[in-house]
Design an enzyme around this catalytic site. Sequence first.
Site, mmCIF file in Angstrom:
data_model
loop_
_atom_site.group_PDB
_atom_site.id
_atom_site.type_symbol
_atom_site.label_atom_id
_atom_site.label_comp_id
_atom_site.label_asym_id
_atom_site.label_seq_id
_atom_site.Cartn_x
_atom_site.Cartn_y
_atom_site.Cartn_z
ATOM 1 N N ASP A 79 -31.971 43.537 50.704
ATOM 2 C CA ASP A 79 -30.829 42.610 50.645
ATOM 3 C C ASP A 79 -31.255 41.257 51.215
ATOM 4 O O ASP A 79 -32.446 40.913 51.166
ATOM 5 C CB ASP A 79 -29.597 43.218 51.329
ATOM 6 C CG ASP A 79 -28.300 42.683 50.737
ATOM 7 O OD1 ASP A 79 -27.829 41.626 51.198
ATOM 8 O OD2 ASP A 79 -27.755 43.301 49.787
ATOM 9 N N ASP A 80 -30.327 40.489 51.722
ATOM 10 C CA ASP A 80 -30.627 39.116 52.141
ATOM 11 C C ASP A 80 -31.671 39.094 53.270
ATOM 12 O O ASP A 80 -31.910 40.102 53.926
ATOM 13 C CB ASP A 80 -29.331 38.433 52.614
ATOM 14 C CG ASP A 80 -29.406 36.911 52.528
ATOM 15 O OD1 ASP A 80 -30.491 36.368 52.244
ATOM 16 O OD2 ASP A 80 -28.362 36.263 52.743
ATOM 17 N N ASP A 157 -25.844 37.349 44.606
ATOM 18 C CA ASP A 157 -24.688 37.004 45.430
ATOM 19 C C ASP A 157 -24.120 35.645 45.012
ATOM 20 O O ASP A 157 -24.684 34.986 44.126
ATOM 21 C CB ASP A 157 -25.123 37.021 46.908
ATOM 22 C CG ASP A 157 -23.996 37.455 47.825
ATOM 23 O OD1 ASP A 157 -22.824 37.389 47.408
ATOM 24 O OD2 ASP A 157 -24.280 37.860 48.970
ATOM 25 N N SER A 189 -22.159 39.625 42.046
ATOM 26 C CA SER A 189 -21.078 39.494 43.033
ATOM 27 C C SER A 189 -19.962 38.583 42.526
ATOM 28 O O SER A 189 -18.979 38.360 43.227
ATOM 29 C CB SER A 189 -21.630 38.954 44.354
ATOM 30 O OG SER A 189 -22.619 39.813 44.857
ATOM 31 N N ARG A 214 -19.534 43.587 42.117
ATOM 32 C CA ARG A 214 -18.713 43.737 43.304
ATOM 33 C C ARG A 214 -17.379 43.051 43.050
ATOM 34 O O ARG A 214 -17.337 41.866 42.771
ATOM 35 C CB ARG A 214 -19.441 43.100 44.493
ATOM 36 C CG ARG A 214 -20.634 43.935 45.011
ATOM 37 C CD ARG A 214 -20.131 45.062 45.890
ATOM 38 N NE ARG A 214 -19.164 44.523 46.836
ATOM 39 C CZ ARG A 214 -19.492 43.810 47.893
ATOM 40 N NH1 ARG A 214 -20.750 43.628 48.206
ATOM 41 N NH2 ARG A 214 -18.566 43.288 48.667
ATOM 42 N N ASP A 218 -16.956 42.674 51.277
ATOM 43 C CA ASP A 218 -17.994 43.564 51.807
ATOM 44 C C ASP A 218 -17.386 44.703 52.618
ATOM 45 O O ASP A 218 -16.399 44.506 53.327
ATOM 46 C CB ASP A 218 -18.913 42.792 52.775
ATOM 47 C CG ASP A 218 -19.889 41.887 52.053
ATOM 48 O OD1 ASP A 218 -19.835 41.801 50.815
ATOM 49 O OD2 ASP A 218 -20.707 41.268 52.751
#
Length: 407
Positions: A79-80, A157, A189, A214, A218
């Site tokens: 992830d990030d 994202d 996202s 998504r 979150d």
Amino acid sequence: MIIAWFLRILGLLPLVLALNNGLARTPPMGWLSWQRFRCNTDCKEDPYNCISEDLYRQMADHLVNDGYAKLGYKYVNIDDCWMSMERGPDGRLQADPDRFPHGIKYLADYMHSKGLKLGIYEDFGTKTCGGYPGSKFYLELDAETFADWGVDMLKLDGCYTDTDDMAYGYPAMGFFLNKTGRPILYSCSWPAYIFDSTPGPDYQEIANFCNIWRNYDDIDDSWDSVKNIIEFYANDKGNFTEVAGPGNFNDPDMIIVGNYGLSYDQEKVQMALWAIMAAPLFMSNDLRNIRPESMDLLQNPRIIMINQDYLGIQGRRILKMGNIEIWTKPMVPEGKSKAYAVLNLSSGGGPTKIDLPFETLGLTEKEGYNVTEVFSGKYLGVFSANSVQTIWVNPSGVYLGFASFDP
Ligand SMILES: *[C@@H]1O[C@H](CO)[C@@H](O)[C@H](O)[C@H]1NC(C)=O
Ligand SMILES: *[C@@H]1O[C@H](CO)[C@@H](O)[C@H](O)[C@H]1NC(C)=O
Ligand SMILES: *[C@@H]1O[C@H](CO)[C@@H](O)[C@H](O)[C@H]1NC(C)=O
Ligand SMILES: *[C@@H]1O[C@H](CO)[C@@H](O)[C@H](O)[C@H]1NC(C)=O
């Protein structure tokens, strides 16, 4: 749709709109670092938990050695916070050289050598949510870079961009991913950034470009967060449930089973509901250190069977009475078998008895159904449309049943 029309004029889209990369025919499964490990880049003080190649290698080893992979948990997703703060001289993204000394291609090769897949994270805006270089103005180059590295999935994202740009940006990235020739599962996202806007996301349009997406905020490591997400999916604003099917799934976010925030009963609720919702199953926990009962839940083959049913129908809430909810998911054959969950979302007190008329569940086949309690696998016998099943539901707990029609 107007945007898609422009892209088509520009020759950026094939005439027939439909994402057809052959991926996510059933909800994808794997492990994703974000919820548990966030943007922990402190490999000096916290080497065991920082975002680094060691972390992903160790999770991959556990997926394989502890039996998750053979049940379908195949993706290991970065992830990030994996990147260097600067692009390279050639404009390409680069991994942080201290935390990923061998680079991303090495990790992809490592995953592939174990029969796993590697997912990566970027952001459509000028920066990622954590402040690392974003893909805006670099979409094509970044897609090529990921493909060159052997990446199998991209989560894109939506921080640091005007949300109005998303309607062309997400499709454009989908186009460039496709153009690489490498099948890359595409997680958007996009709707999560516009679900509160008017008119809201056009889910049919989103499904034309993204494998999974998504819809909402979150997940956090808490029961409140799980309940809140369940309520959002129950309300189905914009009718996203009907868009789900092979190739396209709504993503209510990571599985937090095995962490700090949920009781055992609440962990069962998350597993039951994510199975019923045909949700992607990306665990975000520490597989190196997990309670045995949580591991059993994550590996329960009957729960996974419900989630992975190849019709890919997303289940719905069919009834809500106070804190009691009933959810059903039609399954093979032809939607005639059903998984059903009865939840009590309030807490306190003890187990409560509920008499459940099968008619309420839409189980009306004359031949009746073979019924199994899913967590234990206990076979309960044949029930007919006019049967009433007596079940017990724990506070902040769930009963999960499977009525099989296979005469
Ligand atoms: C690209 O899109 C075409 C048309 O939908 C599809 O047939 C092909 O499999 C896609 N390729 C990849 C690598 O996603
Ligand atoms: C969702 O479905 C309902 C009922 O079928 C319909 O009235 C509504 O217009 C739909 N909304 C969207 C955004 O498609
Ligand atoms: C749900 O749980 C609450 C308290 O936790 C309890 O008072 C209530 O009776 C339960 N309801 C049902 C129908 O089980
Ligand atoms: C129930 O299971 C039995 C044994 O496998 C099978 O013969 C029967 O056809 C099943 N009934 C239904 C309605 O699925």
